[in-house]
Design a protein around this motif. Sequence first.
Motif, short mmCIF file in Angstrom:
data_model
loop_
_atom_site.label_atom_id
_atom_site.label_comp_id
_atom_site.label_asym_id
_atom_site.label_seq_id
_atom_site.Cartn_x
_atom_site.Cartn_y
_atom_site.Cartn_z
N ASP A 28 0.31 -1.38 0.06
CA ASP A 28 -0.19 0.49 -0.35
C ASP A 28 0.44 0.76 0.15
OD1 ASP A 28 -2.35 -1.01 0.19
OD2 ASP A 28 -2.93 -1.79 2.03
N THR A 57 -8.75 11.34 5.31
CA THR A 57 -8.52 10.01 4.67
C THR A 57 -7.76 8.90 5.14
OG1 THR A 57 -6.02 10.14 2.67
CG2 THR A 57 -6.03 11.34 4.39
N SER A 58 -8.02 8.09 4.47
CA SER A 58 -7.31 6.68 4.67
C SER A 58 -5.75 6.56 4.45
CB SER A 58 -6.87 5.82 3.24
OG SER A 58 -6.36 4.64 3.06
N TYR A 60 -2.97 5.45 3.64
CA TYR A 60 -2.45 4.90 2.77
C TYR A 60 -2.03 5.83 1.15
CZ TYR A 60 -3.84 0.14 3.51
OH TYR A 60 -4.37 -0.53 4.33
N ASP A 83 -8.91 3.57 9.88
CA ASP A 83 -10.29 3.59 9.49
C ASP A 83 -10.46 3.35 8.13
OD1 ASP A 83 -9.71 1.03 11.38
OD2 ASP A 83 -11.02 1.97 13.27
N LEU A 84 -10.27 3.97 7.68
CA LEU A 84 -10.63 4.54 5.72
C LEU A 84 -9.48 3.71 4.92
CD1 LEU A 84 -11.70 8.39 5.89
CD2 LEU A 84 -12.89 6.09 5.60
N ARG A 85 -8.65 2.95 6.01
CA ARG A 85 -7.73 1.66 4.82
C ARG A 85 -8.86 1.34 3.85
NH1 ARG A 85 -8.38 -0.03 9.37
NH2 ARG A 85 -9.02 -2.64 9.69
N GLU A 86 -8.09 0.71 3.01
CA GLU A 86 -8.83 -0.32 2.01
C GLU A 86 -9.13 -1.79 2.64
OE1 GLU A 86 -10.77 -1.06 -0.14
OE2 GLU A 86 -9.59 -0.49 -2.05
N VAL A 133 -15.37 1.33 7.67
CA VAL A 133 -16.29 2.84 7.33
C VAL A 133 -16.82 3.74 8.18
CG1 VAL A 133 -15.80 3.98 5.25
CG2 VAL A 133 -14.61 1.79 5.37
N GLY A 150 -10.08 7.46 -0.08
CA GLY A 150 -10.27 6.61 0.01
C GLY A 150 -10.03 5.51 -1.04
N HIS A 151 -10.77 4.09 -1.39
CA HIS A 151 -10.45 3.15 -2.25
C HIS A 151 -11.80 2.86 -2.43
CE1 HIS A 151 -6.39 3.39 -0.44
NE2 HIS A 151 -7.41 3.72 0.49
#
Length: 176
Positions: A28, A57-58, A60, A83-86, A133, A150-151
């Motif tokens: 990532d 924002t995430s 990553y 916690d906004l990660r993919e 999310v 995010g993703h």
Amino acid sequence: MTLFYLIRHGEPDWQINENYRLKGHGRDLAPLTARGIRQVYETSKDQRLRQAELIITSPYTRAMQTSAILSKELSLDIAVEFDLREWQPDLTFEYDTLERLNELVQDYERCGGVYPPGETRIWESKPMLKSRVDSVLRRYAQHEVVIVVGHGMAFRTQVNREDIPCASITEYEIGK
């Protein structure tokens, strides 16, 4: 109601993962391509974004780079939300090839993102991702308009949509 502008990161340079044989979260770290950077600058011109109060924002790299461009262009602060990660294709963080990633994605899609009864998988389920999310978005429900960078997979669980192009904007509302 809080209006969230869900913005998927710009096009990432996935080749770095293969060149360095990165594993787990190392995969990532891929930055945006030159095209991805142009995509985000173009998105930043959308007048709807001028209403936003902040960017979340995430963590990553591809999302952080996207957020940095938007922050600069819109003069908005950024809050990084882990916690906004993919979507996590491998909760053990051991996968290290595009081939293995594709296998995990195919299994996830075959199962509709839900573990079969009585079974578990190494990938994060759709309900787990949606809950993760949702918990972040609820923390920002006191705002009127928020940009969320995010993703694709994470956003797909929120809006029940299959195709979310890089640097696109999807509107999403939640009640306060």
